[in-house]
Design a protein around this motif. Structure first.
Motif, PDB file in Angstrom:
ATOM      1  N   UNK A  49       0.823  -1.212   0.000  1.00 57.04           N
ATOM      2  CA  UNK A  49       0.000   0.000   0.000  1.00 57.04           C
ATOM      3  C   UNK A  49       0.856   1.260   0.000  1.00 57.04           C
ATOM      4  N   UNK A  50       2.047   1.164   0.593  1.00 58.33           N
ATOM      5  CA  UNK A  50       2.920   2.343   0.691  1.00 58.33           C
ATOM      6  C   UNK A  50       3.720   2.617  -0.588  1.00 58.33           C
ATOM      7  N   UNK A  51       3.681   1.707  -1.541  1.00 60.70           N
ATOM      8  CA  UNK A  51       4.501   1.888  -2.753  1.00 60.70           C
ATOM      9  C   UNK A  51       4.125   3.162  -3.504  1.00 60.70           C
ATOM     10  N   UNK A  52       2.834   3.349  -3.745  1.00 61.64           N
ATOM     11  CA  UNK A  52       2.392   4.503  -4.558  1.00 61.64           C
ATOM     12  C   UNK A  52       2.701   5.842  -3.894  1.00 61.64           C
ATOM     13  N   UNK A  53       2.369   6.049  -2.586  1.00 64.54           N
ATOM     14  CA  UNK A  53       2.715   7.337  -1.970  1.00 64.54           C
ATOM     15  C   UNK A  53       4.222   7.545  -1.815  1.00 64.54           C
ATOM     16  N   UNK A  54       5.014   6.448  -1.687  1.00 65.04           N
ATOM     17  CA  UNK A  54       6.471   6.610  -1.627  1.00 65.04           C
ATOM     18  C   UNK A  54       6.998   7.072  -2.978  1.00 65.04           C
ATOM     19  N   UNK A  59       4.966  11.675   1.824  1.00 62.95           N
ATOM     20  CA  UNK A  59       5.335  11.096   3.116  1.00 62.95           C
ATOM     21  C   UNK A  59       4.252  11.270   4.167  1.00 62.95           C
ATOM     22  N   UNK A  60       3.421  12.315   4.011  1.00 62.20           N
ATOM     23  CA  UNK A  60       2.311  12.508   4.950  1.00 62.20           C
ATOM     24  C   UNK A  60       1.344  11.342   4.867  1.00 62.20           C
ATOM     25  N   UNK A  61       1.054  10.944   3.652  1.00 58.49           N
ATOM     26  CA  UNK A  61       0.143   9.809   3.453  1.00 58.49           C
ATOM     27  C   UNK A  61       0.781   8.521   3.960  1.00 58.49           C
ATOM     28  N   UNK A  62       2.068   8.339   3.708  1.00 60.65           N
ATOM     29  CA  UNK A  62       2.763   7.152   4.204  1.00 60.65           C
ATOM     30  C   UNK A  62       2.715   7.112   5.725  1.00 60.65           C
ATOM     31  N   UNK A  63       2.954   8.282   6.334  1.00 57.92           N
ATOM     32  CA  UNK A  63       2.922   8.358   7.800  1.00 57.92           C
ATOM     33  C   UNK A  63       1.533   8.032   8.346  1.00 57.92           C
ATOM     34  N   UNK A  64       0.502   8.527   7.665  1.00 59.50           N
ATOM     35  CA  UNK A  64      -0.876   8.231   8.084  1.00 59.50           C
ATOM     36  C   UNK A  64      -1.170   6.726   7.979  1.00 59.50           C
ATOM     37  N   UNK A  78       5.849  -0.608  17.111  1.00 60.63           N
ATOM     38  CA  UNK A  78       6.291   0.524  16.287  1.00 60.63           C
ATOM     39  C   UNK A  78       6.320   0.094  14.826  1.00 60.63           C
ATOM     40  N   UNK A  79       6.365   1.084  13.945  1.00 61.04           N
ATOM     41  CA  UNK A  79       6.512   0.860  12.512  1.00 61.04           C
ATOM     42  C   UNK A  79       7.425   1.963  11.967  1.00 61.04           C
ATOM     43  N   UNK A  80       8.340   1.578  11.101  1.00 63.08           N
ATOM     44  CA  UNK A  80       9.153   2.594  10.435  1.00 63.08           C
ATOM     45  C   UNK A  80       9.555   2.087   9.047  1.00 63.08           C
ATOM     46  N   UNK A  81       9.920   3.024   8.177  1.00 67.98           N
ATOM     47  CA  UNK A  81      10.344   2.711   6.816  1.00 67.98           C
ATOM     48  C   UNK A  81      11.735   3.285   6.591  1.00 67.98           C
ATOM     49  N   UNK A  82      12.607   2.451   6.025  1.00 67.77           N
ATOM     50  CA  UNK A  82      13.945   2.877   5.654  1.00 67.77           C
ATOM     51  C   UNK A  82      14.032   3.003   4.132  1.00 67.77           C
ATOM     52  N   UNK A  83      14.784   4.002   3.660  1.00 62.73           N
ATOM     53  CA  UNK A  83      14.980   4.128   2.220  1.00 62.73           C
ATOM     54  C   UNK A  83      16.103   3.196   1.768  1.00 62.73           C
ATOM     55  N   UNK A  84      16.533   3.328   0.510  1.00 61.97           N
ATOM     56  CA  UNK A  84      17.542   2.439  -0.030  1.00 61.97           C
ATOM     57  C   UNK A  84      18.882   2.584   0.688  1.00 61.97           C
ATOM     58  N   UNK A  85      19.135   3.722   1.266  1.00 60.46           N
ATOM     59  CA  UNK A  85      20.377   3.944   2.003  1.00 60.46           C
ATOM     60  C   UNK A  85      20.243   3.611   3.490  1.00 60.46           C
ATOM     61  N   UNK A  86      19.137   2.923   3.850  1.00 60.85           N
ATOM     62  CA  UNK A  86      18.846   2.533   5.232  1.00 60.85           C
ATOM     63  C   UNK A  86      18.719   3.737   6.159  1.00 60.85           C
ATOM     64  N   UNK A  87      18.192   4.811   5.630  1.00 59.86           N
ATOM     65  CA  UNK A  87      17.892   5.993   6.443  1.00 59.86           C
ATOM     66  C   UNK A  87      16.395   6.017   6.711  1.00 59.86           C
ATOM     67  N   UNK A  88      15.967   6.349   7.943  1.00 57.29           N
ATOM     68  CA  UNK A  88      14.533   6.365   8.257  1.00 57.29           C
ATOM     69  C   UNK A  88      13.819   7.518   7.533  1.00 57.29           C
ATOM     70  N   UNK A  89      12.671   7.209   6.948  1.00 55.37           N
ATOM     71  CA  UNK A  89      11.862   8.236   6.272  1.00 55.37           C
ATOM     72  C   UNK A  89      10.638   8.594   7.104  1.00 55.37           C
ATOM     73  N   UNK A  90       9.920   7.598   7.585  1.00 55.77           N
ATOM     74  CA  UNK A  90       8.777   7.822   8.476  1.00 55.77           C
ATOM     75  C   UNK A  90       8.828   6.789   9.597  1.00 55.77           C
ATOM     76  N   UNK A  91       8.260   7.125  10.748  1.00 51.29           N
ATOM     77  CA  UNK A  91       8.241   6.180  11.864  1.00 51.29           C
ATOM     78  C   UNK A  91       7.142   6.595  12.842  1.00 51.29           C
ATOM     79  N   UNK A  92       6.887   5.723  13.809  1.00 50.57           N
ATOM     80  CA  UNK A  92       5.833   5.981  14.796  1.00 50.57           C
ATOM     81  C   UNK A  92       6.401   6.196  16.190  1.00 50.57           C
TER      82      UNK A  92
END
Length: 281
Positions: A49-54, A59-64, A78-92
């Motif tokens: 589900x997060x593919x399209x907003x990413x 990122x607001x939609x991904x965070x929601x 908790x939930x969080x997403x890392x980008x390709x460089x393993x940096x956090x983009x959104x989290x709870x």
């Protein structure tokens, strides 16, 4: 009898405890796998589900999306997403993203998911990481509280243990009374043997069943009957022997008396014969 019965109950109890431990371990692994499979399905759907907003950098939609998912699933810590460089983009995380968490659970190339158990000091977290769009958009990480999983597993296991303990107690009770009813005739035979050894040849055992124990009781009764007859025969033989001994004693006494009488009687007869042969002498 009591020792045999006690040993039988101990063996059944030990076997029951081993069975309970085996069932406990089986259910623990089975239920843990089922819960993990259920959560993994939710996490993969969330990643899709997060593919399209990413892709659109929304990122607001991904965070929601991740906040809503966390609120719906109580055991998600908790939930969080890392980008390709393993940096956090959104989290709870309410107090900011924990330092060093990005290096703990990195999804290997070609893997569909990866699970790590993390010790926070307060509880154990089962973190599941899945790649987003095969890893080209990074990875989605969800921390699941082991406390909730273990509570569910332990509740079911305790119920199973309670049921099996009841079955075990019932089995021991049934075994106790069955063994007691089965072994009671053997105890009666043993007691009858003691009485027989003490000289009570009138002792008999009641034959209740036509089985091995009944055969043993019947054999005992036949043996006791033969011993009683042998005792009667021995008593009769002893009586005859005593009578014979008495007759022999009387015969010897009479023979002795006759011998003592014959000696002077013979002398008298000889004197009489001499007198009769020479009457003028």
């Amino acid at each position: 009898f009591n020792r045999l019965l006690l040993n039988l109950i101990v063996v059944i109890f030990l076997l029951g405890m081993v069975l309970i431990l085996v069932v406990r371990n089986f259910f623990h692994h089975h239920l843990t796998d089922r819960i993990q499979t259920k959560n993994l399905s939710i996490i993969k759907n969330l990643a899709d589900t997060c593919i399209e907003p990413i892709l659109t950098s929304d990122l607001v939609r991904v965070n929601n999306l991740i906040e809503n998912t966390k609120s719906l699933e109580e055991d998600f810590a908790y939930i969080y997403i890392l980008d390709k460089q393993n940096a956090p983009t959104v989290h709870t995380f309410a107090r900011g993203f924990p330092e060093g968490l990005t290096r703990i659970n990195i999804v290997g190339q070609g893997k569909t998911y990866q699970v790590k158990l993390l010790d926070t000091g307060k509880e154990i977290i089962r973190e599941i990481a899945v790649p987003v769009l095969k890893g080209s958009l990074g990875s989605l990480h969800v921390g699941i509280s082991e406390r909730k999983i273990r509570m569910i597993v332990n509740t079911l296991i305790y119920r199973m243990i309670f049921i099996m303990a009841g079955i075990l107690l019932l089995g021991i009770t049934v075994t106790y009374f069955s063994a007691k009813a089965t072994l009671r005739p053997l105890g009666e035979v043993a007691e009858a043997l003691r009485e027989l050894g003490a000289g009570n040849l009138e002792q008999r055992v009641e034959i209740r069943y036509d089985d091995e124990v009944g055969f043993l009781a019947r054999t005992f009764n036949e043996m006791a009957e033969k011993l009683a007859l042998a005792k009667e025969d021995l008593k009769a033989a002893q009586t005859k022997l005593v009578q014979s001994a008495r007759l022999a004693t009387v015969g010897q006494f009479a023979s002795g008396i006759a011998h003592e009488i014959n000696n002077p009687l013979g002398a008298i007869i000889n004197y009489v014969r001499t007198i009769l042969a020479n009457p003028g002498t």
